[in-house]
Write a protein that holds these residues in place. Structure first.
Motif, PDB file in Angstrom:
ATOM      1  N   UNK A   1       0.834  -1.197   0.000  1.00  0.00           N
ATOM      2  CA  UNK A   1       0.000   0.000   0.000  1.00  0.00           C
ATOM      3  C   UNK A   1       0.873   1.254   0.000  1.00  0.00           C
ATOM      4  N   UNK A   2       1.895   1.267   0.840  1.00  0.00           N
ATOM      5  CA  UNK A   2       2.783   2.427   0.895  1.00  0.00           C
ATOM      6  C   UNK A   2       3.557   2.599  -0.410  1.00  0.00           C
ATOM      7  N   UNK A   3       3.980   1.490  -1.003  1.00  0.00           N
ATOM      8  CA  UNK A   3       4.712   1.560  -2.267  1.00  0.00           C
ATOM      9  C   UNK A   3       3.846   2.162  -3.362  1.00  0.00           C
ATOM     10  N   UNK A   4       2.598   1.729  -3.456  1.00  0.00           N
ATOM     11  CA  UNK A   4       1.677   2.267  -4.464  1.00  0.00           C
ATOM     12  C   UNK A   4       1.375   3.730  -4.186  1.00  0.00           C
TER      13      UNK A   4
ATOM     14  N   UNK B   1       4.092  -2.262  15.928  1.00  0.00           N
ATOM     15  CA  UNK B   1       5.125  -1.276  15.622  1.00  0.00           C
ATOM     16  C   UNK B   1       5.629  -1.421  14.189  1.00  0.00           C
ATOM     17  N   UNK B   2       5.625  -2.654  13.665  1.00  0.00           N
ATOM     18  CA  UNK B   2       6.083  -2.879  12.294  1.00  0.00           C
ATOM     19  C   UNK B   2       5.235  -2.084  11.311  1.00  0.00           C
ATOM     20  N   UNK B   3       3.925  -2.022  11.569  1.00  0.00           N
ATOM     21  CA  UNK B   3       3.018  -1.270  10.701  1.00  0.00           C
ATOM     22  C   UNK B   3       3.272   0.231  10.808  1.00  0.00           C
ATOM     23  N   UNK B   4       3.456   0.720  12.021  1.00  0.00           N
ATOM     24  CA  UNK B   4       3.692   2.154  12.229  1.00  0.00           C
ATOM     25  C   UNK B   4       4.959   2.610  11.510  1.00  0.00           C
ATOM     26  N   UNK B   5       5.995   1.776  11.540  1.00  0.00           N
ATOM     27  CA  UNK B   5       7.275   2.137  10.931  1.00  0.00           C
ATOM     28  C   UNK B   5       7.168   2.111   9.406  1.00  0.00           C
ATOM     29  N   UNK B   6       6.362   1.201   8.859  1.00  0.00           N
ATOM     30  CA  UNK B   6       6.137   1.169   7.414  1.00  0.00           C
ATOM     31  C   UNK B   6       5.608   2.525   6.946  1.00  0.00           C
TER      32      UNK B   6
END
Length: 415
Positions: free
Chosen positions: A267-270, A312-317
């Protein structure tokens, strides 16, 4: 319609075609990411042996891809992008179906060698985009292609995680079917992008991976950027090869949880490459975007390794927004340094360089996890691969900053 308008229309249509091909390709690849490590683990009897077995499987693909990428890139400069991509789709389909039916670890290793040698779709797709794009469009177009890669990673890992919860082998059959669909799409629909006048004879000297890397480093304006590609590429591939093992050992995640986490990455890449990149390029030059993105990635990798809870993995993404723009900016700088007849060789050399890193990554990443795999769940030392990635990104940042400081800054790319 004027001739320039016709050319622009053909370029726009060609971009749509290649994005569809890349999307299907990446969905099929993304499907297996959450389930390949558990499948490898089904042939082992301990966490340490699981890590070593996965190291062998990943190493086999990376080494074969290192040898094969410059050869396929040079072949695409001679015969066109389309036939080489069709070879890649066949290689993927074969890899997925044989993996699904594997009954021993050696079969997984053998099929990854075959698929690695035949699969250079990413580099050929980049050459395809360079063929149909004017130099000042390439950063934006590579961003669009990166968005297609990201969309594949949105859909693929989630589907793989859900299907893998049903049966570990099911995602591989689905991925193989998608690869065959992509072959049909490429054969019947995808147009050729390389003009006959821009083709050149194939020679084994140019296809030699070592020679292709030397030529890449000699391109005007590239130089030390080869080290940036290598170091940041190694960091990304260590992350990819370690993600599922790391989250399993540290947070107890399974295929479903890993599928959703990779969905967030997609999602972040797109979002960044498909929508925000044109706006970022109006604010920053590609050179500055590379520097800021590498800085962001350095911090991101360190904090990932130090995370104490899965959320936390999601927040850092979400924090690593600029990090997702680095590849598109780097691709445009490298592509603009090459001429029209050597795009395939150049992108093949970049892919070969990344393949060397793909050979090293499973040795380094899972190798580091091997020493910490038996530590208690949640122990900070399990993040060792991510701390190492942070150091690599910091070093690549130094190389990039020094190179750009010594060269005259280019004007901001028009979009």
């Amino acid at each position: 319609m004027s001739e320039p308008s016709k050319v622009a229309r053909r370029r726009s249509a060609g971009m749509g075609f290649i994005m569809v091909a890349v999307l299907i390709d990446m969905i099929s690849i993304g499907l297996i990411i959450p389930v390949l490590p558990p499948l490898v683990g089904s042939f082992t009897n301990s966490a340490a042996n699981h890590t070593l077995a996965y190291l062998m499987v990943a190493f086999a693909f990376g080494f074969a891809n290192f040898i094969g990428s410059p050869i396929l890139g040079a072949l695409s400069d001679r015969y066109g992008r389309r036939p080489v991509m069709l070879i890649g789709f066949c290689g993927l389909a074969l890899s997925f179906f044989v993996t699904a039916m594997a009954t021993a670890l050696w079969m997984l290793v053998a099929v990854r060698v075959v698929s690695g040698a035949m699969q250079a779709n990413a580099s050929v797709a980049n050459a395809y985009v360079a063929d149909i794009s004017a130099p000042d469009e390439r950063a934006k177009r590579f961003g669009m292609l990166g968005a297609a890669f990201g969309m594949g990673f949105i859909l693929g890992p989630v589907m793989g995680g859900i299907l893998g919860d049903i049966d570990l082998h099911l995602p591989f059959y689905v991925a193989g079917t998608l690869a065959l669909i992509n072959w049909c799409y490429g054969f019947f629909v995808l147009p050729e992008s390389l003009k006959p006048e821009n083709r050149r004879p194939f020679t084994w000297r140019r296809a030699n991976p070592v020679n292709s890397l030397k030529k890449l480093s000699s391109l005007k304006g590239v130089g030390p950027l080869v080290f940036v590609i290598a170091l940041s590429g190694l960091a990304q591939m260590i992350l990819q090869s370690s993600w599922v093992l790391y989250t399993h050992f540290k947070f107890g995640w399974g295929p479903k949880e890993n599928g959703w986490s990779l969905f967030a990455v997609g999602v972040m890449s797109v979002l960044v490459q498909g929508f925000l990149l044109p706006k970022l390029l109006k604010i920053f030059s590609p050179q500055r975007l590379v520097v800021l993105g590498l800085l962001s990635s350095t911090v991101t990798n360190f904090v990932w390794g130090a995370s104490t809870a899965g959320w936390m993995m999601y927040a850092i993404i979400g924090f690593n927004l600029l990090g997702f723009a680095v590849n598109a900016a780097m691709q445009s700088l490298i592509s603009n340094a090459a001429d029209a007849s050597t795009q395939g060789e150049t992108m093949g050399a970049v892919s070969s360089l990344n393949s060397i890193m793909a050979v090293l990554a499973p040795v380094v990443g899972p190798g580091l996890i091997y020493f910490v795999a038996d530590l208690p769940q949640g122990d900070w030392r399990i993040g060792a691969p991510f701390y190492f990635c942070a150091a690599l990104q910091a070093l690549s940042l130094v190389f990039a900053w020094r190179h750009f400081a010594r060269t005259r800054p280019a004007a901001t790319v028009a979009v």
